[in-house]
Design a protein around this motif. Structure first.
Motif, mmCIF file in Angstrom:
data_model
loop_
_atom_site.group_PDB
_atom_site.id
_atom_site.type_symbol
_atom_site.label_atom_id
_atom_site.label_comp_id
_atom_site.label_asym_id
_atom_site.label_seq_id
_atom_site.Cartn_x
_atom_site.Cartn_y
_atom_site.Cartn_z
ATOM 1 N N MET A 103 10.020 42.172 -8.555
ATOM 2 C CA MET A 103 9.618 43.659 -8.881
ATOM 3 C C MET A 103 8.737 43.864 -9.700
ATOM 4 S SD MET A 103 12.982 45.087 -10.676
ATOM 5 C CE MET A 103 13.582 44.737 -12.037
ATOM 6 N N SER A 104 8.658 42.916 -10.929
ATOM 7 C CA SER A 104 7.634 43.055 -11.942
ATOM 8 C C SER A 104 7.245 41.541 -12.311
ATOM 9 C CB SER A 104 8.381 43.391 -13.280
ATOM 10 O OG SER A 104 9.217 44.580 -13.057
ATOM 11 N N ARG A 337 6.055 46.150 -8.082
ATOM 12 C CA ARG A 337 7.217 47.163 -7.845
ATOM 13 C C ARG A 337 6.235 48.650 -7.716
ATOM 14 N NH1 ARG A 337 7.898 46.735 -13.941
ATOM 15 N NH2 ARG A 337 7.039 48.426 -14.774
ATOM 16 N N GLY A 340 4.428 49.983 -3.886
ATOM 17 C CA GLY A 340 4.970 50.445 -2.431
ATOM 18 C C GLY A 340 6.058 51.277 -2.832
ATOM 19 N N LEU A 343 11.594 49.333 -4.907
ATOM 20 C CA LEU A 343 11.588 48.576 -6.194
ATOM 21 C C LEU A 343 11.892 47.142 -6.219
ATOM 22 C CD1 LEU A 343 11.383 48.522 -9.361
ATOM 23 C CD2 LEU A 343 13.781 49.044 -9.441
#
Lengths: 471, 471
Positions: A103-104, A337, A340, A343
């Motif tokens: 996600m990150s 993240r 879109g 997450l």
């Protein structure tokens, strides 16, 4: 499961997949299971106690496999392909084994940076300029929806941060062709814009959007106090792979301040062969593009490439910055993240990386060209055979055909006949193709592009079509 | 790649994963790569010619692995877990090998019917009644968004089919607690409802939504001519795993005609242990629930379970019926393409099926109970240690702590100290945990629940925390 047990079972499954791919051809393409048949073989509840994995594998073969419609079969000519090349299977296995959540940037820097790299590789392969940046979405339907949300926010000066779409005076309108994919209408409805503001523009004799009709509708709407928000053009429609003329559409989009999104889910991949790029002349003028490597290219689901001209706009619409997601690196890196709706993100770039390297661009282009040529071969055969019609241009790999038995003139009877022979082929299990209705006529689509499909399979299909339709 | 080459490479990758899982413990949990370091090792473009897969694997080890933050590490205590059990790795490998696309029943009957079966197995494991039907969504953020879209359409009598949200007279409002996940606000904004109509309700001393405050806000909004559309309650918030009281919230939802969605992304899985179900008393009264098997349970991404009371409502909002997607079986079967935003669907049920059978419900419940007990152990240790505070109740597996050095009274300095020691632990690579801000105070979350985490790892972490914070 211990790592040692995993090793032994993993080998078995690798062997199974290898053998499956080797032996897929004699299998029925479309599953013959009746509704409920698979479910009836499954217990009503999860087991209380652990089961040996061998038993699960045996059930997989006994219960699951007969219920499979084989998308990687060389005689799969239905819908559009969903190829999963063996190198992508391996790349995806690495992703599962790592089990990371991308996600990150910080939650796996390689997850983010490999995605940036392969999205840029693919951008170059597609002949797109550096003004586009890409990210992975699960599907093009989702990418189109993301585009629609961005378009809505741009048209309303970020109304989401105040009263939302509920506070807008001039109703937003969206335009696409009557041949556009159903996901466009779905995206417009889910974005809250409403069916009354959704315009399906007529198409010309080649099923491409009529620019005069688009212009007329835009003018009419603006006169009526409406605000054009987005235009969705298609490069390679689902029914016949027609492409809308991007240059004049882009001009209208600019003139009316509308977001221009291009749905090139299937045909976008053809652009890795430079000779196909005439079909998306004008692509540099659009705001966003969706192209699916999980269709023709071979990554397997879910890997849709979404390219945007202004990524900062996308991230403004999609980002959230709660304390628990912030990291010290946030101002120096890309955090997908914020690109879109979802997450959590699987490490999907790995399988595209493996595929691109294992095949090389030359290998992938050669395969695309093979399929284009095979489709051309079929088109020529159909054209020269009495009683058969090619009902739409064949710019890519889908050939839309219709059989008109001698003496049959009633349109309904002809439609029923075409539905019937296609169904008979599917039921027979030797090939799988799907039909649709275009301009009121039932047509059968032959979508060439399964990775395993060689000219010999197209020839066999053509013989089967003639035999089944009764010529 | 030939099937034989695939066999040899597949074995290698299976071996690599087995060894990776065996040797993950000595690795740094959080990657130490600097921003751009991975990208710098990658070529600027895809290769023209095919490359040997061995070279790709070597680059995987050299370039990718150092850029991985190890979510399956026993000392991963950050965020919430994203476990990928080895049986799920194998199940997902089978799905990749088959490479089928499960959008419709006909496109692989087993894809649909196995999903129906395992979603029903999981429903029973969670103690939910038969009135709920489930489907797989990619993430809970997405499931929450789907819920919000359904809520919006129910509140507007399906305005999407006419003028959309743009035509609504009384503005819709949505309610959640100030501790809700950021995806709730994102869903509300993306649904077009607008920030001005988004209400974050205060929480009590245990970080649960205050029902009196919710009631007051609902009353105030209705008096002001607004229309409550949805309430999102959380079972297990992200910051502290607090749960909102569902019984009184459900009563208010009914009274005001609002859709009640429950975000139980993490803590929902705890409900497979019946003693945890007190935390979602009232769950039978809600409209929809999101629970993530890809977090604690072990399926790997993307497998979020979305349960709805009225599936026909969901499919009315999400379905499209273009000619090219219709099949003869449509009125007799479930077509999961109509249960969410995306059309294309990977065969994700397989990995959940493999996991549930290989572990058995007893095995999975035992693991969840192990993690709950380990969190309780840590909670007790922290409580009895001078200078340390447990700053929130510990109903599940996350322990929220804070260290206050002797003599330090300035809140900002205490916050900085806690951020600093957590960062030092992460930088050191021996464990990974994340911090957040609750009620203005910086706290550190210890999220126990990685599949490999035993009590010994929690003990080591606690020693490291004390050492690093300087006690």
């Amino acid at each position: 499961m211990t790592p040692d047990e995993f090793r032994a079972l993993g080998y078995k499954i690798i062997d199974w997949i290898a053998e499956y791919r080797e032996t897929v051809e004699p299998r029925r393409v479309m599953s013959h299971e009746a509704p409920g048949a698979v479910r009836a073989k499954l217990p009503a509840s999860a087991p209380e106690e652990p089961e040996p994995f061998e038993r699960i594998l045996a059930d997989f073969e006994r219960i699951v496999v007969p219920g499979i419609t084989h998308w990687n079969h060389p005689s799969f000519f239905a819908y559009f392909p969903s190829n999963t090349s063996l190198s992508a299977v391996l790349g995806d296995l690495l992703a599962s084994g790592l089990g990371v959540q991308c996600m990150s940037w910080q939650t796996s820097p390689a997850g983010t940076e490999l995605e940036e790299a392969v999205m840029d590789w693919l951008r170059q392969m597609l002949g797109l300029s550096e003004s586009f940046r890409g990210c992975i979405q699960d599907t093009s339907s989702n990418a189109t929806f993301v585009a629609m949300l961005c378009a809505r926010e741009r048209a309303t000066d970020d109304a989401r941060l105040s009263g939302g779409l509920q506070s807008i005076a001039a109703p937003l309108t969206v335009y696409t062709s009557e041949q556009a994919h159903s996901s466009v209408e779905k995206a417009v409805l889910l974005a809250g814009i409403g069916q009354e503001q959704f315009r399906t523009i007529e198409t010309d004799g080649q099923y491409a959007m009529r620019v005069d009709a688009l212009r007329a509708r835009l003018e009419e709407d603006v006169r009526a106090g409406k605000k054009p928000c987005a235009i969705v053009a298609t490069v390679g429609t689902t029914a016949t792979t027609a492409s809308d003329p991007l240059v004049p559409i882009a001009k209208l989009a600019r003139e009316y301040g509308a977001w221009l999104h291009v749905d090139a889910a299937m045909a976008g991949i053809a652009m890795i062969a430079p000779e196909c790029r005439e079909h998306w002349t004008g692509i540099e003028e659009v705001d966003s593009i969706a192209v699916d490597p999980h269709k023709w290219l071979g990554t397997g689901m879910h890997l849709s490439a979404y390219y945007v001209r202004d990524a900062s706009y996308l991230t403004r619409v999609m980002s959230t910055q709660p304390h628990y997601l912030r990291t010290a690196a946030d101002d120096k890196v890309t955090n997908f993240r914020d690109w879109g709706i979802s997450l959590g993100r699987r490490f999907r770039a790995l399988k595209l990386w493996c595929l691109l390297r294992e095949q090389g661009t030359s290998g992938l282009v050669a395969r695309i060209r093979r399929d284009l040529a095979n489709a051309k071969w079929l088109e020529a055969e159909v054209r020269k055979t009495e009683g058969w019609e090619v009902v739409a241009p064949v710019p890519f790999q889908t050939v839309c055909v219709r059989h008109v038995p001698r003496g049959l003139r009633d349109e309904e009877a002809i439609n029923a006949h075409n539905l019937a022979w296609a169904d008979r082929i599917n039921e027979g299990g030797k090939a799988y193709l799907t039909s649709t209705v275009v301009a009121g006529r039932r047509i059968v689509r032959v979508s060439v592009g399964s990775e395993a499909t060689e000219l010999s399979h197209v020839k066999k299909l053509w013989a089967l079509m003639q035999e089944t339709a009764g010529t």
